[in-house]
Motif scaffolding. Structure first.
Motif, PDB file in Angstrom:
ATOM      1  N   ILE A  57       0.658  -1.334  -0.079  1.00 23.26           N
ATOM      2  CA  ILE A  57       0.176   0.575  -0.147  1.00 23.26           C
ATOM      3  C   ILE A  57       1.147   1.403  -0.024  1.00 23.26           C
ATOM      4  N   CYS A  58       0.761   2.431  -0.253  1.00 23.05           N
ATOM      5  CA  CYS A  58       0.854   3.624  -0.284  1.00 23.05           C
ATOM      6  C   CYS A  58       0.006   4.537   0.772  1.00 23.05           C
ATOM      7  N   ASP A  59       1.484   5.078   1.916  1.00 19.19           N
ATOM      8  CA  ASP A  59       0.768   5.448   3.274  1.00 19.19           C
ATOM      9  C   ASP A  59       1.428   6.053   3.887  1.00 19.19           C
ATOM     10  N   ARG A 103       4.348   0.527   1.492  1.00 14.11           N
ATOM     11  CA  ARG A 103       4.775  -0.741   2.520  1.00 14.11           C
ATOM     12  C   ARG A 103       4.361  -1.765   2.239  1.00 14.11           C
ATOM     13  N   HIS A 104       5.228  -3.002   2.811  1.00 23.13           N
ATOM     14  CA  HIS A 104       4.775  -3.820   2.711  1.00 23.13           C
ATOM     15  C   HIS A 104       3.453  -4.692   3.611  1.00 23.13           C
ATOM     16  N   ILE A 105       2.618  -4.761   3.274  1.00 22.17           N
ATOM     17  CA  ILE A 105       1.823  -5.312   4.571  1.00 22.17           C
ATOM     18  C   ILE A 105       1.707  -7.155   4.514  1.00 22.17           C
ATOM     19  N   HIS A 106       1.229  -7.471   5.487  1.00 25.68           N
ATOM     20  CA  HIS A 106       0.972  -9.069   5.419  1.00 25.68           C
ATOM     21  C   HIS A 106      -0.079  -9.085   6.272  1.00 25.68           C
ATOM     22  N   PRO A 122       4.783  -7.855  11.737  1.00 24.95           N
ATOM     23  CA  PRO A 122       4.341  -7.900  10.788  1.00 24.95           C
ATOM     24  C   PRO A 122       3.376  -6.233  10.789  1.00 24.95           C
ATOM     25  N   LEU A 123       3.396  -5.614   9.613  1.00 26.86           N
ATOM     26  CA  LEU A 123       2.635  -3.930   9.888  1.00 26.86           C
ATOM     27  C   LEU A 123       1.391  -4.739   9.938  1.00 26.86           C
ATOM     28  N   GLY A 124       0.797  -5.652   9.394  1.00 23.55           N
ATOM     29  CA  GLY A 124      -0.345  -5.551   9.763  1.00 23.55           C
ATOM     30  C   GLY A 124      -1.140  -6.407  10.842  1.00 23.55           C
TER      31      GLY A 124
END
Length: 340
Positions: free
Chosen positions: A70-72, A76-79, A191-193
């Motif tokens: 996503i662009c935030d 950013r690489h979200i899992h 993970p960021l998610g």
């Protein structure tokens, strides 16, 4: 049975059906348009009972992650975990967060109730203004950013931090399952998610917070996630602290400061913090943020005219940008965004 983090009923509290069903109620808020949550909603009761049995019997295993970008605003690489796993993250968060939150310092502002970006900026300004004796003294600001923080969290260090207070082995085993369900490199990364990652990051960096506040007796310190500021009337003191902090991060937490995002400068010249440049008497949007907002609005206006997006979406994004401007000086850009 003892209470708190060192109680032996902590695991029972996490896996209790009322906690799991309460977590489902909280988790599904605002997500019932997402397909995986809709699918879970159809069989939620059955799945929650099944999750409870797995946890009770020690058979729970975390599933693999779906990854996307996503662009935030930067890429950013979200899992993203399976919906039932994310529901469990919510259940864990509900029990552990209040216990850990009591231990966090006042000036930690990320992912905490009654905190957030705006309050972090306001607190920084209040500390700087007070230290400057109403802008009559020079105040120096040390600004630091931890390099690739989420990718760099060391699993064993995090689990050791948990084990210092949590005495219920079943909770430690469950936390190990979640922490080790993801890695960027061997034994590193959260993970960021994940909702739990927000809590884990605060627990991990609370080690730094406590060192700075309790051991080094730094009064003027503000942290939001992996960005933090220290204020002092003497530049030399900040230069000394920078060396000490860098050594602590490397030695105790296996983290490093971003070499291009560390600086010491005077408050009067403006400090770029959490998207705004903050001065003694006002703050403005960061230039990059301003340009990005205008680009985004032009793109959305074009898509609206072509019928590619609904008017509600356009107005929602417009309102969010105008909301940002409530906290800083930006009449001209406000008029421009409001005029789209």
């Amino acid at each position: 049975m003892g209470g708190g983090l060192n109680g032996h009923d902590l695991y029972k509290k996490i896996i209790a059906l009322d906690n799991l069903f309460g977590a489902w109620t909280e988790f599904k808020q605002g997500k019932l348009k997402k397909q995986d949550v809709v699918d879970l909603a159809v069989v939620s009761e059955e799945e929650i009972f099944n999750l409870h049995r797995q946890l009770r019997d020690g058979n729970y295993r975390h599933s693999a992650y779906q990854d996307f970008y996503i662009c935030d605003p930067k890429l950013r690489h979200i899992h993203k975990a399976r919906a039932i796993d994310r529901l469990l993250h919510q259940a864990i968060f509900q029990i552990l967060e209040p216990e850990y939150n009591r231990q966090f310092i006042f000036d930690s502002y990320s992912s905490r109730k009654e905190k957030g970006v705006h309050k972090a900026r306001a607190r920084f300004h209040a500390l700087a203004w007070r230290l400057s004796s109403n802008n009559t003294k020079v105040v120096w600001v040390l600004k630091c950013d931890i390099k690739k923080f989420f990718d760099s969290v060391d699993h064993q260090i995090l689990l050791d931090i948990f084990a210092r207070q949590i005495k219920d082995e079943r909770v430690l085993s469950l936390l190990t399952e979640i922490v080790e369900s993801f890695e960027t490199t061997l034994g590193k990364g959260i993970p960021l998610g994940n909702l739990t990652s927000q809590l884990f990051s605060n627990i991990y960096l609370n080690e730094l917070d406590q060192e700075i506040k309790r051991k080094w007796r730094v009064k003027n310190y503000v942290r939001y996630a992996d960005d933090f500021l220290i204020l002092d009337t003497g530049r030399e003191r900040l230069e000394q602290l920078l060396l000490i902090i860098s050594g602590f991060l490397n030695g105790q937490l296996k983290l490093s400061l971003h070499p291009d995002k560390v600086f010491i400068q005077r408050f009067a010249k403006g400090v770029d913090f959490l998207g705004n440049v903050i001065y003694p008497h006002h703050q403005i949007l960061r230039t990059k943020t301003k340009k990005r907002a205008l680009r985004k609005m032009k793109k959305l206006k074009r898509e609206l005219a072509e019928g590619l997006i609904p008017n509600d979406h356009f107005r929602q994004v417009q309102a969010s940008y105008l909301g940002l401007l409530k906290y800083c000086r930006g009449r001209e850009i406000g008029e421009e965004i409001g005029g789209f």
